[in-house]
Design a protein around this motif. Sequence first.
Motif, PDB file in Angstrom:
ATOM      1  N   ASP A 168     -33.562 -26.523  36.373  1.00  0.00           N
ATOM      2  CA  ASP A 168     -32.130 -26.464  36.628  1.00  0.00           C
ATOM      3  C   ASP A 168     -31.445 -25.959  35.363  1.00  0.00           C
ATOM      4  O   ASP A 168     -32.025 -25.916  34.287  1.00  0.00           O
ATOM      5  CB  ASP A 168     -31.580 -27.824  37.038  1.00  0.00           C
ATOM      6  N   SER A 169     -30.218 -25.551  35.493  1.00  0.00           N
ATOM      7  CA  SER A 169     -29.535 -24.962  34.344  1.00  0.00           C
ATOM      8  C   SER A 169     -28.045 -25.136  34.523  1.00  0.00           C
ATOM      9  O   SER A 169     -27.527 -25.187  35.648  1.00  0.00           O
ATOM     10  CB  SER A 169     -29.874 -23.468  34.228  1.00  0.00           C
ATOM     11  N   ASP A 170     -27.392 -25.256  33.351  1.00  0.00           N
ATOM     12  CA  ASP A 170     -25.928 -25.283  33.385  1.00  0.00           C
ATOM     13  C   ASP A 170     -25.371 -23.912  33.724  1.00  0.00           C
ATOM     14  O   ASP A 170     -24.183 -23.782  34.028  1.00  0.00           O
ATOM     15  CB  ASP A 170     -25.364 -25.744  32.026  1.00  0.00           C
ATOM     16  N   CYS A 171     -26.249 -22.864  33.617  1.00  0.00           N
ATOM     17  CA  CYS A 171     -25.812 -21.488  33.883  1.00  0.00           C
ATOM     18  C   CYS A 171     -26.077 -21.134  35.341  1.00  0.00           C
ATOM     19  O   CYS A 171     -26.628 -21.921  36.105  1.00  0.00           O
ATOM     20  CB  CYS A 171     -26.516 -20.522  32.948  1.00  0.00           C
ATOM     21  N   ALA A 257     -20.455 -14.389  31.683  1.00  0.00           N
ATOM     22  CA  ALA A 257     -19.184 -14.888  32.222  1.00  0.00           C
ATOM     23  C   ALA A 257     -19.167 -16.415  32.251  1.00  0.00           C
ATOM     24  O   ALA A 257     -18.144 -17.056  31.949  1.00  0.00           O
ATOM     25  CB  ALA A 257     -18.967 -14.330  33.628  1.00  0.00           C
ATOM     26  N   GLU A 258     -20.310 -17.026  32.603  1.00  0.00           N
ATOM     27  CA  GLU A 258     -20.405 -18.492  32.629  1.00  0.00           C
ATOM     28  C   GLU A 258     -20.281 -19.066  31.228  1.00  0.00           C
ATOM     29  O   GLU A 258     -19.626 -20.096  31.024  1.00  0.00           O
ATOM     30  CB  GLU A 258     -21.740 -18.894  33.256  1.00  0.00           C
ATOM     31  N   ILE A 259     -20.918 -18.397  30.245  1.00  0.00           N
ATOM     32  CA  ILE A 259     -20.802 -18.859  28.850  1.00  0.00           C
ATOM     33  C   ILE A 259     -19.356 -18.793  28.393  1.00  0.00           C
ATOM     34  O   ILE A 259     -18.828 -19.727  27.751  1.00  0.00           O
ATOM     35  CB  ILE A 259     -21.707 -18.031  27.940  1.00  0.00           C
ATOM     36  N   LYS A 277     -21.154 -27.825  23.544  1.00  0.00           N
ATOM     37  CA  LYS A 277     -21.948 -26.952  22.660  1.00  0.00           C
ATOM     38  C   LYS A 277     -23.404 -26.901  23.110  1.00  0.00           C
ATOM     39  O   LYS A 277     -24.042 -25.850  23.061  1.00  0.00           O
ATOM     40  CB  LYS A 277     -21.859 -27.453  21.220  1.00  0.00           C
ATOM     41  N   ALA A 278     -23.946 -28.033  23.522  1.00  0.00           N
ATOM     42  CA  ALA A 278     -25.342 -28.056  23.977  1.00  0.00           C
ATOM     43  C   ALA A 278     -25.502 -27.222  25.239  1.00  0.00           C
ATOM     44  O   ALA A 278     -26.499 -26.496  25.414  1.00  0.00           O
ATOM     45  CB  ALA A 278     -25.784 -29.499  24.233  1.00  0.00           C
ATOM     46  N   ALA A 279     -24.529 -27.251  26.156  1.00  0.00           N
ATOM     47  CA  ALA A 279     -24.598 -26.471  27.382  1.00  0.00           C
ATOM     48  C   ALA A 279     -24.550 -24.976  27.095  1.00  0.00           C
ATOM     49  O   ALA A 279     -25.299 -24.171  27.680  1.00  0.00           O
ATOM     50  CB  ALA A 279     -23.454 -26.866  28.321  1.00  0.00           C
ATOM     51  N   VAL A 280     -23.645 -24.599  26.182  1.00  0.00           N
ATOM     52  CA  VAL A 280     -23.554 -23.191  25.811  1.00  0.00           C
ATOM     53  C   VAL A 280     -24.856 -22.708  25.170  1.00  0.00           C
ATOM     54  O   VAL A 280     -25.361 -21.617  25.447  1.00  0.00           O
ATOM     55  CB  VAL A 280     -22.358 -22.950  24.861  1.00  0.00           C
ATOM     56  N   SER A 281     -25.438 -23.547  24.310  1.00  0.00           N
ATOM     57  CA  SER A 281     -26.688 -23.185  23.638  1.00  0.00           C
ATOM     58  C   SER A 281     -27.813 -23.007  24.659  1.00  0.00           C
ATOM     59  O   SER A 281     -28.607 -22.058  24.571  1.00  0.00           O
ATOM     60  CB  SER A 281     -27.069 -24.260  22.618  1.00  0.00           C
ATOM     61  N   ARG A 282     -27.867 -23.946  25.670  1.00  0.00           N
ATOM     62  CA  ARG A 282     -28.903 -23.820  26.692  1.00  0.00           C
ATOM     63  C   ARG A 282     -28.715 -22.541  27.525  1.00  0.00           C
ATOM     64  O   ARG A 282     -29.670 -21.874  27.891  1.00  0.00           O
ATOM     65  CB  ARG A 282     -28.902 -25.059  27.594  1.00  0.00           C
ATOM     66  N   CYS A 283     -27.454 -22.221  27.781  1.00  0.00           N
ATOM     67  CA  CYS A 283     -27.188 -21.002  28.553  1.00  0.00           C
ATOM     68  C   CYS A 283     -27.653 -19.761  27.805  1.00  0.00           C
ATOM     69  O   CYS A 283     -28.223 -18.838  28.389  1.00  0.00           O
ATOM     70  CB  CYS A 283     -25.683 -20.912  28.859  1.00  0.00           C
ATOM     71  N   ASP A 286     -31.401 -19.676  27.953  1.00  0.00           N
ATOM     72  CA  ASP A 286     -31.862 -19.271  29.288  1.00  0.00           C
ATOM     73  C   ASP A 286     -31.654 -17.766  29.497  1.00  0.00           C
ATOM     74  O   ASP A 286     -32.500 -17.069  30.085  1.00  0.00           O
ATOM     75  CB  ASP A 286     -31.098 -20.043  30.366  1.00  0.00           C
ATOM     76  N   LEU A 287     -30.503 -17.247  29.022  1.00  0.00           N
ATOM     77  CA  LEU A 287     -30.227 -15.816  29.166  1.00  0.00           C
ATOM     78  C   LEU A 287     -31.239 -14.984  28.387  1.00  0.00           C
ATOM     79  O   LEU A 287     -31.756 -13.967  28.888  1.00  0.00           O
ATOM     80  CB  LEU A 287     -28.804 -15.501  28.696  1.00  0.00           C
TER      81      LEU A 287
END
Length: 533
Positions: A168-171, A257-259, A277-283, A286-287
């Motif tokens: 799963d991903s925040d993105c 766009a999600e970031i 910040k952790a969500a952005v880093s994971r995105c 993942d990208l």
Amino acid sequence: MNLRASGALIALLLASNSFAASPTTDEKLQATRVQHFVAMSLKDDSFRFIVDSFVQTNRRTLDSLELFLISGEANLYLMNFNPLAMTVSTTQAVNDLETSEQLKAFQAALSGFQSTLGFTIPSTKSSESESKPIAEPLGTEPPAGSSPGAASAPTGSLEFLKDTAPSDSDCVIEWADILNLFEKSKAFVDRKVSIDQGALKRWAEAQGFAQIYEESDSVLNQMNKELAVVRSIATDGSSISKDIAGLVAKVGKETRAEIAKLEEAEIVDDSEVRARKAAVSRCRQDLSLALLTLDFALIRVNARVAAANELAETLQKLVSRVEKHNDKGDWDSSENGSNHAYAIDRVRVGPEQFVDVSVAVARTTMKIGESGKLEVKDEKKREIKIRFTELRTVIVEPAIGVVYSDIRIPKFGTSTVNDELMVTADAPEQKRLHETVMLNFIFKPLGVTNRVHGLLQLGLTSGPDYPGVLLGSGVRITSPIRLLVTGGILVTWRKVLRNLNVGNVIQELDDLEEDLDLRAARREWYLGILTAF
């Protein structure tokens, strides 16, 4: 015959005949006559030929600059030609026949009469042209800096990517789509990009045929089938490559766009800062992983597509080879129909020209390399140059020499008698050897052998006080010794009194000189023997 009429005759002969210094007269006399065509063959790296026939038993060795005489034009054939086993190309150089030193001497002597005879010596022009090759050797090396078929694609594990891809991903990345396309690309890359070994064996056998004339349709069908398979692979790969490129653009656009959305969202309290910040880093991670996966797949697919395109290009060249030479109108068969020759060029020769034709034949090898690449190479190239000039039953050869004829030249002078200047007749001057420039009109059809030929002779003597014209005949021998024996009539013009007579009184010496006039004298016999011509 008066002097002006003789000059007009010589001018006419000059204007209507060729004075070839290259090829030489000996080469012309010993050259091979061609009515329709010259058939060449290459055996054991040696060229052989026969004219106006395809009978193999009568072939002769073809020497460099071998001279052929043709009436306007003739075909040039290559026997036992197989476009899968060899390539052939020809070039032509058209040249005007050069003017020999002997002819220049004849023209110089003739120009000495110009003011009296009232005619000029015809001028010649020179030109040169080349024909393009009728068949280019098949290229086997790709352009410098590009060898897609040999490029080593990166290796990877689909299982590794499955394990690495987040469940799963925040993105908004759809990993199922990425893994599905990656698996599809891997299956494509695992497909073999090569030709059927049985087909290659059949083509190799076709290379050994004396000619592919009867087998061309069958070979073309096989090649076109293989070509269709390879092109299908390239088309499938291009489609996958297009899908990957589209998914790369989609993932990149949506994830960025999600970031941006995450970064711009309002933060209610400090506790959300670390989570955001952790969500952005994971995105971002993942990208990067998604793009790396897709780029990896794209590189491998494009490399395989390039290899397929390269193989298709090589196959297309082979197909084009056979198709180009599959026109039955370009072939000619022997009397029994079992031997075929291919027309590689058509030679045209104009008046006062000779054409040098360069023929290059290269042997072709075919094999599948270790990487599965079809390797086609043209090697062991053999070249020869042959020469064509216009067929003439009369060959004109200029020459310089000395002939024997016993002639007496009248001499006039003056003496003083009773204080008066009188015209007197001096003792005639006797001449036996006369320097001459000649044109020999040699009859090739009348040759007893290739080394003995009959001729007619026209010449000019160089004496300033008794210009003369020689008209005779003889024989020209080139072997075992070089000898030219001629004989005929020598007509000279000598200075005689026009209005004055011997014993007349004149006022001054110039009166005598002005009264002297060149007039044709009686004919004398001459004999000429030349050993250098």
